[in-house]
Design an enzyme around this catalytic site. Structure first.
Site, mmCIF file in Angstrom:
data_model
loop_
_atom_site.group_PDB
_atom_site.id
_atom_site.type_symbol
_atom_site.label_atom_id
_atom_site.label_comp_id
_atom_site.label_asym_id
_atom_site.label_seq_id
_atom_site.Cartn_x
_atom_site.Cartn_y
_atom_site.Cartn_z
ATOM 1 N N ALA A 108 0.663 -1.265 -0.055
ATOM 2 C CA ALA A 108 -0.021 -0.087 -0.017
ATOM 3 C C ALA A 108 0.997 1.317 -0.155
ATOM 4 C CB ALA A 108 -1.045 -0.084 1.159
ATOM 5 N N PRO A 151 -11.776 11.276 -15.103
ATOM 6 C CA PRO A 151 -10.965 10.374 -15.956
ATOM 7 C C PRO A 151 -9.497 10.123 -15.858
ATOM 8 C CG PRO A 151 -11.199 12.599 -16.992
ATOM 9 C CD PRO A 151 -11.647 12.660 -15.325
ATOM 10 N N ASP A 201 -9.919 1.888 -6.998
ATOM 11 C CA ASP A 201 -9.942 1.361 -8.174
ATOM 12 C C ASP A 201 -8.447 1.520 -8.852
ATOM 13 O OD1 ASP A 201 -12.298 -0.001 -7.818
ATOM 14 O OD2 ASP A 201 -13.240 1.448 -9.289
ATOM 15 N N LYS A 227 -9.452 -3.543 -10.333
ATOM 16 C CA LYS A 227 -10.054 -4.637 -11.000
ATOM 17 C C LYS A 227 -9.464 -4.694 -12.436
ATOM 18 C CE LYS A 227 -14.393 -5.068 -8.773
ATOM 19 N NZ LYS A 227 -15.765 -5.189 -9.199
ATOM 20 N N ASP A 235 -17.091 8.181 -13.276
ATOM 21 C CA ASP A 235 -18.231 8.269 -12.291
ATOM 22 C C ASP A 235 -18.679 7.091 -11.779
ATOM 23 O OD1 ASP A 235 -20.718 10.346 -11.808
ATOM 24 O OD2 ASP A 235 -21.423 8.334 -12.468
ATOM 25 N N THR A 270 -16.959 11.710 -16.139
ATOM 26 C CA THR A 270 -16.954 10.247 -16.899
ATOM 27 C C THR A 270 -15.858 10.215 -18.002
ATOM 28 O OG1 THR A 270 -18.124 8.632 -18.008
ATOM 29 C CG2 THR A 270 -18.817 11.062 -18.076
ATOM 30 N N MET A 298 -14.520 0.050 -22.312
ATOM 31 C CA MET A 298 -14.330 -1.214 -22.199
ATOM 32 C C MET A 298 -14.481 -2.138 -23.174
ATOM 33 S SD MET A 298 -15.806 -1.519 -18.030
ATOM 34 C CE MET A 298 -17.272 -1.311 -18.591
#
Length: 413
Positions: free
Chosen positions: A24, A183, A206, A228, A261, A289, A343
């Site tokens: 971390a 973004p 994330d 992820k 977002d 976004t 994606m």
């Protein structure tokens, strides 16, 4: 008698910096080093998913083993980001022999260099040293940041703090904030999102979160890497939900920091429902976004008078023929407006073929924007019929946004 540190701004562009440890602490410190242009060598048997993503993208060089003295060959600076005192001492001893400044996360008194509390406003960087007390440095840094925000805010406005807890006078605990980080550019987080981030006890982040935001967290903040990485290691969404609930029920103020977002393919709704079921109050802070920001950063407006009167944002994480797909690609092919695909790189060949088969012209302008709004942004301009092949030839990688429509060339001179 304790001497005062000598403040200095290091110009590390192209110079080797060694980071020992892949947990971390390194996750928080590496982004600032990369932002400075440093040639980062990371030595650790394992990495967090966020650091692994940076290594896979070629942003840093990872040596998957324990530290060896020769790792400091050619180094200008070393960050020891491990909590084993004996191992940390051995690294700093090698650094001392070679007259290389050494930052130690485990013991500031044994370090030859300290990382300051930092705030950034465009080209202005303010670094504060608190005499070895990180809390003091953070307090002074936050005061300076507030002053800068007042100077930069529109006339008659000023930054505000969260509603205080009646008992302590501080921000309310035992709650969760779902915060959109924007973004990629750390300055594109909203003022409210940034303010809540400075008050957090726990940050669940994330991999698409701007790394420099993590560098500004208080040292006592628990950072949970919920990255992820596509087709790589990940935490199950249920586990993330449980972390948010457990930490909040234990009395912490938890910020779930998400790229873009929270509600645009961010699974923020699932997290809110999980918290609500457990009786945990939730604040939702919208973010900029990438579906709009990435095209804009590449000089592409998603709408333009006389060119496009609508735009559609769609997820391309499933192929058009996948049974679980909810997207009507045949219907999207018949639209005249702009299509923004998130994606979608893995399935881009199948997506473009499906759009063309259902009537969209293969000559329709298309573009791919990789890592929009960051210093590593790349833009590929092509056509619907050629963009999948051009993407492979250019070796573009996620995160990237695909734009299809006549708006791609609307602002060309």
């Amino acid at each position: 008698m304790t001497s005062n540190p000598y403040p200095l701004g290091l110009r590390l562009h192209g110079r080797r910096v060694v980071v020992v440890g892949g947990g971390a602490v390194a996750t928080r410190r590496v982004p600032a080093l990369l932002d400075s242009g440093a040639d980062v060598l990371l030595v650790s048997p394992e990495l967090t998913p966020a650091l692994r993503a940076r290594a896979d993208a070629g942003r840093l060089h990872w040596v998957p083993r324990r530290f060896l003295p020769e790792d400091l060959d050619g180094a200008w600076l070393v960050h020891v980001a491990i909590d084993d005192p004996m191992a940390a001492a051995s690294v700093s001893a090698v650094a001392a022999e070679r007259r290389i400044f050494c930052v130690r996360a485990d013991d500031r008194t044994a370090a030859t260099a300290w990382t300051p509390a930092v705030t950034r406003h465009g080209p202005v960087t303010v670094a504060v040293l608190g005499g070895g007390d990180p809390r003091r440095a953070m307090t002074v840094r936050d005061a300076i940041r507030d002053l800068l925000a007042v100077r930069l805010a529109p006339e008659g406005t000023a930054p505000t703090r969260s509603r205080p807890d009646a008992a302590t006078g501080g921000p309310q605990r035992g709650r969760v904030a779902l915060v959109g980080a924007g973004p990629g550019d750390p300055e594109l987080i909203t003022v409210k999102g940034w303010r809540l981030l400075t008050e957090a006890d726990v940050v669940v982040a994330d991999r698409l979160v701007p790394g420099l935001l993590l560098d500004e967290l208080r040292p006592d903040v628990e950072l949970v890497d919920a990255s992820k990485i596509p087709y790589g290691p990940s935490r199950a969404q249920e586990e993330i939900n449980q972390i948010l609930v457990d930490r909040a029920l234990a009395g912490a103020f938890v910020v779930r920091l998400k790229g873009g977002d929270p509600y645009v393919f961010g699974r923020g709704g699932e997290e809110l429902l999980a918290c609500a079921a457990a009786g945990v109050p939730v604040t939702v802070v919208p973010g900029v976004t990438s579906s709009i920001a990435a095209p804009a950063a590449a000089g592409i407006p998603v709408t333009h008078r006389g060119v496009a009167h609508e735009f559609t944002v769609v997820s391309g994480h499933l192929a058009p023929d996948a049974p679980a797909s909810l997207v009507r690609w045949d219907a999207l092919a018949g639209l005249h407006g702009t299509l923004v695909i998130l994606m979608g790189l893995k399935n881009l060949a199948a997506i473009t073929a499906t759009l063309i088969a259902n009537g969209r012209s293969p000559q329709t302008p298309a573009a791919v924007v990789q890592e929009a709004t960051t210093g590593t942004q790349r833009v590929l301009r092509s056509t619907l019929g050629e963009v999948a092949a051009d993407l492979l030839a250019a070796d573009l990688r996620p995160p990237a946004v695909v734009v299809v429509g006549d708006v791609v060339g609307a602002l060309d001179a």
